[in-house]
Design a protein around this motif. Structure first.
Motif, PDB file in Angstrom:
ATOM      1  N   CYS A 488      -1.749  -9.089  -4.565  1.00  0.00           N
ATOM      2  CA  CYS A 488      -1.455  -7.844  -5.281  1.00  0.00           C
ATOM      3  C   CYS A 488      -1.611  -8.097  -6.778  1.00  0.00           C
ATOM      4  O   CYS A 488      -1.189  -9.130  -7.291  1.00  0.00           O
ATOM      5  CB  CYS A 488      -0.033  -7.392  -4.973  1.00  0.00           C
ATOM      6  N   CYS A 491       2.541  -7.638  -8.431  1.00  0.00           N
ATOM      7  CA  CYS A 491       3.646  -8.565  -8.092  1.00  0.00           C
ATOM      8  C   CYS A 491       3.146  -9.904  -7.578  1.00  0.00           C
ATOM      9  O   CYS A 491       3.926 -10.818  -7.366  1.00  0.00           O
ATOM     10  CB  CYS A 491       4.599  -7.928  -7.092  1.00  0.00           C
ATOM     11  N   CYS A 510       0.247  -2.312  -2.107  1.00  0.00           N
ATOM     12  CA  CYS A 510       1.175  -3.421  -1.856  1.00  0.00           C
ATOM     13  C   CYS A 510       2.458  -2.923  -1.197  1.00  0.00           C
ATOM     14  O   CYS A 510       3.055  -1.947  -1.639  1.00  0.00           O
ATOM     15  CB  CYS A 510       1.510  -4.101  -3.183  1.00  0.00           C
ATOM     16  N   PHE A 512       5.165  -4.477  -1.242  1.00  0.00           N
ATOM     17  CA  PHE A 512       6.319  -4.961  -2.005  1.00  0.00           C
ATOM     18  C   PHE A 512       6.564  -4.122  -3.255  1.00  0.00           C
ATOM     19  O   PHE A 512       7.680  -3.719  -3.525  1.00  0.00           O
ATOM     20  CB  PHE A 512       6.110  -6.436  -2.385  1.00  0.00           C
ATOM     21  N   CYS A 513       5.476  -3.858  -4.001  1.00  0.00           N
ATOM     22  CA  CYS A 513       5.679  -3.152  -5.260  1.00  0.00           C
ATOM     23  C   CYS A 513       4.931  -1.823  -5.330  1.00  0.00           C
ATOM     24  O   CYS A 513       4.988  -1.128  -6.331  1.00  0.00           O
ATOM     25  CB  CYS A 513       5.257  -4.046  -6.426  1.00  0.00           C
TER      26      CYS A 513
HETATM   27 ZN   LIG Z   1       2.727  -5.949  -5.280  1.00  0.00          ZN
END
Ligand SMILES: [Zn+2]
Length: 1155
Positions: A488, A491, A510, A512-513
């Motif tokens: 990514c 992040c 992503c 996660f972020c």
């Molecule tokens: Zn990310």
């Protein structure tokens, strides 16, 4: 490289077998060291033409194989010249690193731009702005150790502010039982003196020093090992005083002897005479737990007379017959303390003595809860039936019955895995196997408030390089070539199943972020009608929870591919080390063991190079260059400013220098057989290893075999500061803190170089494990302790530990980063490592047995729709010198109802976390506070459940969540462990050792450590193990024989009335009195029972990371005290409460919280 002279793998030494110490450790090891099969995972359609696919390990890029660094090094020194600055200064490299260059991970963008040659332009997108795994390194502004500030202990942990964390932890070890065997005195054959090239003695700044007598020996606790026999520990010759070392005299060969003096060492004692002191504590006002359940209404199932049917309730419990709340709700009356009913001592028929309540001072936490004492439940003089309270054995058996038949598939988010005590197979379907990652909860609260309310810790116990059983596939290797792993943009999370491909596959979002990143052209693939990439199943990184990437040069220190690691052996050759037989054993063993250095491919030679040093108060380096006829020794006596006296010929390939090395290992024991030097140094030894690795520009591991407190004049010199009077006071914590900052500072340098230190201790008295363990603990190393080492008794355990330690798969110069999805983040870390910032866990070495425990906290609200994600990435150098990234992904659910949280917790993992938290807190917090805080937090967890999740019922009832019904019994085991509640006979060193050891334990190890496994050896027919029994003396039958496994020791308890046939089958004698309690292995008898029992012992040993010594305990022998210490449901000699009593106490705490 020489011709491969390896013995075939089938040789006895290296043969994979269920036993211990083999290159592939049976049940665990199957998959790891072997060759890596081609990927044939989720789908069969792997297209070789796919861009930069993954390769099998067997074919990893040749770039990983470096030239022999030895030949690259200048060898400017004459062999004799031992003085002067190190010829090759590696300070430069180190300081560069410290000044902010990249250590591990891709360089920041400008850096990578400056080196376009490394990457094709297409790679640019995902190297942009590269925040790497470790980022630029500050020059160690922080103190060694970790760090979380008090504020970081979130609201979620607010109940448990045991103190901010600090560095380390280490571990446990009960030592062997006493024996009457005198240590063997090593009688080495006097051979012709070796022909050493004598090194001129360096100008030594070391003051010659009169021999201080060794520290007076403090009485040693029986746990510490077999106390030396009453007869004297040493051969009749008195240990010499430490010998003044003339600073100007040339030093040649074996140290000269000089006038002997009275033995400097006296060891006394051992067994506390007599029975354990009566436990004092009591539960004030404690009543039999008014257990029962509101949930069930109806007559008690049992026919127990008395008003308190000892039934236990947990909501999910499927007990057909509910109980009437009736009499149980009856409040206990104050003033009944001391009123705990006498309990019969089952098997032995002795009354168990009244158990007066739990003494107030033990749990002053009560005072926190209101001036008004809760109505004390009224005890009737009715004994609480232990069978009615939650049984660990029952829980373990139920889980085994329900969950071992089907494989555990990881595809469904938020599933709680089977218990660690259950044998099960794992199929990776997108989340990491529980062998790699275990969580305290698999359905975590959406909000910080909810987490705080429940007090359930949110943590993961991660074992990144865990070995898998043979029937499970080890993580596949993905090689994207020069482009490196796809990440990514924002992040820097690595490509994983949680990345969502969009725009026809040209970009991905992503998980996660949420940042959107372009897919590099070489990685492009079309999407199917469901939006998944059509090659999804062919790529481990898109379909599996765990896999590895081949790392590019961007992930290497100084942007240079690493050299293969080196192993350096440092052998203490002072008087005690020689006399115990240790020196001889180590040298003999190394001759064989060096053929089993770690390697990627069992068919090939190991590329790990080796070096050798012996030391007492000076260091002796050895040149073992293959062209030499004999090894050459170089002495460095100026230990105040350690340097490496030789480069060429110090680190060598084993096959090249085999003859010279064997000659050296034969000569070392002879050379020092008559040594009279009793003093040792320690700091300079590690410094020497560090300098050697710097000079060779490689990572590696130091193996230190060390015997005594380093009192010789040198950096890192220590004094004997053991003070038992501090135990139990507010100053107790100082005993666990290092004596000085020297070793903490040295640790930082070691970590920067990737220098991992493993310490094998052979102490006869206090050696200050708390200080000596600092470097091993912060470099990802291990400490092994063999107190009162006696060659005959302890050789097997030591050698098996050493073999495994040398051979085990491990990574070097590693750095670990845990990323999480928005809403939570990793805030605290536990284990053997170093941190110089708040996110990167640096591990000079990371082996397959080490875990890192990570605590998470909320920084935002989580969503039930998306759950929470975690990605653990470990960058490391393999034993062949290849740089790799291992990635573990884990997704858990999120909940807005507390009941969902309480349905998906894992108590064994919670206990693992709590114990690590508590043991670490000892560094900064009085022990009593630590204990109180633990009790309080657990009471809050259970009270929150009772208040919010359980059906309304009388306060007199104790109701526990089904998945936490063992929390009280296990918590009690933590509280009464030697570290938190030592008996008078537990040494400070042993507590420091256990404290450090626990820090790296996985859940399986901590489980058996706190609640040992006790097996009745009645019938051993069939393939399955007999069902364990609860750890209480009541469960022992005088007519039986039991095997107890603690994770560090095995006890075979023999009842005084054991059947003759049983004894004959096991020991070859029908007579109880003829059984030798000093045996450390069972006779190999030709009967099925004996074979089966030895098979069980072998299999238990193979499942643990340390070899468990077997001790035979005859009923009513004095050694039985040690055995009874592990019967953790009983009251302990050190004052620890019985399970029953503790449950009453917990109930009272909960009631106070609810009132
Ligand atoms: Zn990310």
């Amino acid at each position: 490289m020489n011709v491969n002279q390896q013995p075939p793998m089938a040789s006895p030494y290296g043969q994979p077998q269920p036993g211990y110490g083999q290159p592939s450790y049976a049940p665990l090891g199957g998959g790891y060291p072997g060759p890596y099969g081609p990927y044939s995972g989720p789908a069969t359609a792997y297209q070789p033409g796919a861009p930069q696919g993954y390769s099998t390990y067997a074919s990893f890029p040749s770039k990983a194989v470096p030239a022999n660094p030895v030949s690259d090094l200048p060898s400017p020194l004459d062999l004799g010249s031992t003085r002067g600055p190190p010829p090759v200064s590696t300070n430069q490299a180190y300081s560069q690193y410290a000044q902010g260059d990249i250590q591990n991970g891709p360089p920041p963008m400008d850096h990578s731009m400056a080196q376009p040659a490394h990457r094709p332009p297409v790679c640019q997108p995902y190297s942009q702005g590269a925040m790497n795994l470790s980022g630029p390194h500050p020059s160690y502004p922080q103190q060694y150790g970790v760090q979380p500030s008090m504020q970081q202990m979130t609201n979620q942990m607010s109940g448990m502010q045991v103190g901010s964390g600090s560095l380390t932890s280490a571990g446990p070890g009960y030592a062997p039982p006493p024996s009457s065997e005198p240590p063997i005195s090593a009688a080495y054959s006097a051979a012709a003196p070796p022909s050493y090239t004598q090194a001129p003695h360096p100008v030594s700044g070391a003051p010659s020093q009169p021999s201080p007598p060794s520290e007076p020996a403090a009485p040693q606790p029986y746990y510490d090992g077999p106390p030396p026999s009453q007869q004297q520990p040493f051969p009749s010759s008195a240990p010499p005083p430490s010998q003044p070392f003339p600073s100007s005299s040339p030093y040649s060969g074996p140290p000269p002897s000089s006038q002997p003096r009275a033995p400097a060492v006296s060891r006394q004692q051992s067994f506390p005479p007599g029975p354990p002191p009566p436990a004092q504590q009591t539960f004030p006002n404690c009543a039999p737990p008014p257990v029962s359940q509101a949930l069930y209404s109806g007559p008690p199932p049992s026919s127990q007379p008395g008003p308190f049917p000892p039934t236990f309730a947990s909501p999910a419990h499927r007990r057909p017959t509910p109980l009437p709340p009736g009499p149980m709700q009856q409040p206990l009356q104050p003033g009944m303390q001391g009123g705990y009913p006498t309990q019969q001592n089952g098997a032995f028929g002795q009354p168990r003595g009244p158990q007066p309540g739990y003494a107030g001072p033990q749990y002053p936490g009560q005072q926190n809860y209101g001036a008004v004492p809760a109505p004390t439940p009224a005890p009737t003089q009715k004994r609480l039936d232990p069978d009615s309270i939650p049984s660990p054995i029952q829980v373990i058996e139920d889980d085994r019955a329900n969950k071992s038949s089907e494989p555990f598939t990881t595809g469904v988010k938020g599933q709680t895995p089977p218990l660690v005590t259950t044998n099960f197979q794992v199929k990776d379907q997108g989340n990491a196997s529980p062998r790699f990652v275990r969580c305290t909860a698999y359905n975590i609260p959406c909000t910080a408030d909810m987490a705080k309310q429940s007090q359930v810790p949110l943590a993961a116990v991660i074992k990144p390089l865990a070995m898998l059983p043979p029937d499970e596939t080890r993580p596949y290797m993905v090689d994207h070539g020069e482009a490196g792993p796809i990440r990514c943009n924002r992040c820097k999370a690595y490509m994983c199943p949680y990345m969502q491909f969009i725009e026809g596959g040209r970009r991905f979002q992503c998980g996660f972020c949420s940042c959107v990143t372009d897919v590099p052209p070489h990685y492009f693939q079309h999407l199917d009608h469901t939006g998944k990439r059509v090659d999804c199943c062919d790529r481990p990184e898109l379909s599996l929870g765990s896999y590895e990437f081949v790392a590019t040069v961007d992930y290497c220190k100084n942007n240079k591919l690493p050299q293969p690691p080196s192993f350096i052996f440092f052998i203490d050759v002072s008087y005690n080390a020689v006399k115990s037989g240790m020196v001889n054993i180590v040298c003999q063993e190394l001759k064989t063991l060096l053929d089993y250095l770690p390697r990627e491919n069992p068919e090939a030679d190991s590329v790990v190079r080796v070096g050798f040093v012996t030391y007492n108060k000076v260091l002796h380096f050895y040149n073992v260059k293959s062209s030499l006829a004999q090894p050459q020794m170089m002495v460095v006596s100026d230990v105040g400013d350690m340097f490496l006296p030789l480069l060429d010929g110090f680190l060598v390939n084993v096959n090249d220098s085999r003859v010279v090395i064997e000659s050296l290992l034969d000569q070392i024991p002879e050379m020092f057989a008559d040594t009279r030097e009793t003093e040792t140094v320690f700091g300079p030894v590690i410094q020497a290893g560090l300098e050697a690795l710097k000079a060779a520009d490689c990572a590696g591991k130091l193996f230190l075999f060390h015997s005594s407190l380093p009192i010789a004049e040198a950096p890192g010199k220590l004094k004997n500061r053991e003070d038992k009077k501090l135990v139990g006071t507010d100053k107790e914590k100082s005993l666990f803190q290092p004596q000085s900052g020297f070793y903490s500072n040295l640790s930082k340098e070691c970590v920067a170089q990737g220098c991992c230190v493993d310490l094998f201790l052979f102490p006869n008295q206090y050696v200050d494990v708390a200080t000596l363990g600092v470097v091993p603990v912060s470099t990802g190393g291990s400490v092994y302790k063999y107190t009162y080492f006696q060659a005959e008794m302890d050789r097997e355990r030591f050698l098996n530990d050493l073999r495994r330690d040398v051979q085990k798969p491990m990574g070097f110069d590693a750095v670990m980063r845990v990323r999480t999805s928005t809403g939570i983040r990793a805030t605290d870390f536990f284990g053997s490592f170093f941190m110089s910032n708040t996110t990167d866990v640096e591990l000079a070495g990371l082996d397959c047995d080490k875990t890192v425990t990570v605590e998470f906290r909320h920084d935002d609200k989580l969503s039930e729709d998306t759950g929470a994600l975690m990605q653990c990435a470990v960058l490391y150098t393999s034993c062949s010198g290849q740089r790799r990234l291992r990635v573990h992904n884990m997704a858990v659910n999120c909940c807005s109802q507390l009941a969902d949280l309480y349905r998906n917790c894992e108590t064994d993992t919670i206990i693992n976390f709590f114990s690590k938290y508590a043991y670490r807190s000892l560094l900064n917090t009085p022990t009593k506070t630590v204990r109180d805080t633990l009790v309080n937090q657990c009471a809050q967890i259970l009270a929150c459940y009772r208040k919010n999740c359980a059906s309304p019922s009388s306060a007199g009832q104790l109701i526990l969540p089904e998945c936490m019904k063992l929390l009280p019994v296990y918590l009690n085991c933590v509280l009464k462990s030697d570290v938190l509640q030592p008996g008078a006979d537990v040494s400070v060193d042993n507590r420091a050792y256990l404290r450090q050891l626990l820090g790296c334990m996985d859940v399986s190890e901590s489980h058996v450590f706190f609640y040992p496994r006790l097996l009745p050896l009645v019938k051993l027919d069939g393939g399955s193990l007999p069902m364990a029994v609860r750890n209480s003396e009541e469960r022992l039958s005088k007519g039986g024989v039991y095997l107890l496994e603690t994770g560090l020791y095995l006890f075979l308890w023999v009842g005084a009335n054991a059947q003759q046939e049983l004894l004959s089958n096991i020991f070859g004698t029908p007579t109880f009195s003829q059984i030798d309690p000093n045996m450390t292995s069972l006779p190999e008898l030709d009967n099925p029972f004996s074979q089966r029992l030895r098979g069980i012992i072998d299999s238990f040993r193979s499942q643990r990371s340390r070899y468990m010594k077997l001790m035979v305990v005859k009923q009513e022998d004095k050694a039985e005290l040690i055995f009874k210490h592990f019967l953790c449901e009983d009251k302990s000699a050190s004052g620890g409460a019985s399970y029953v009593d503790f449950l009453c106490h917990m109930h009272k705490e909960i009631r106070q919280l609810l009132s």
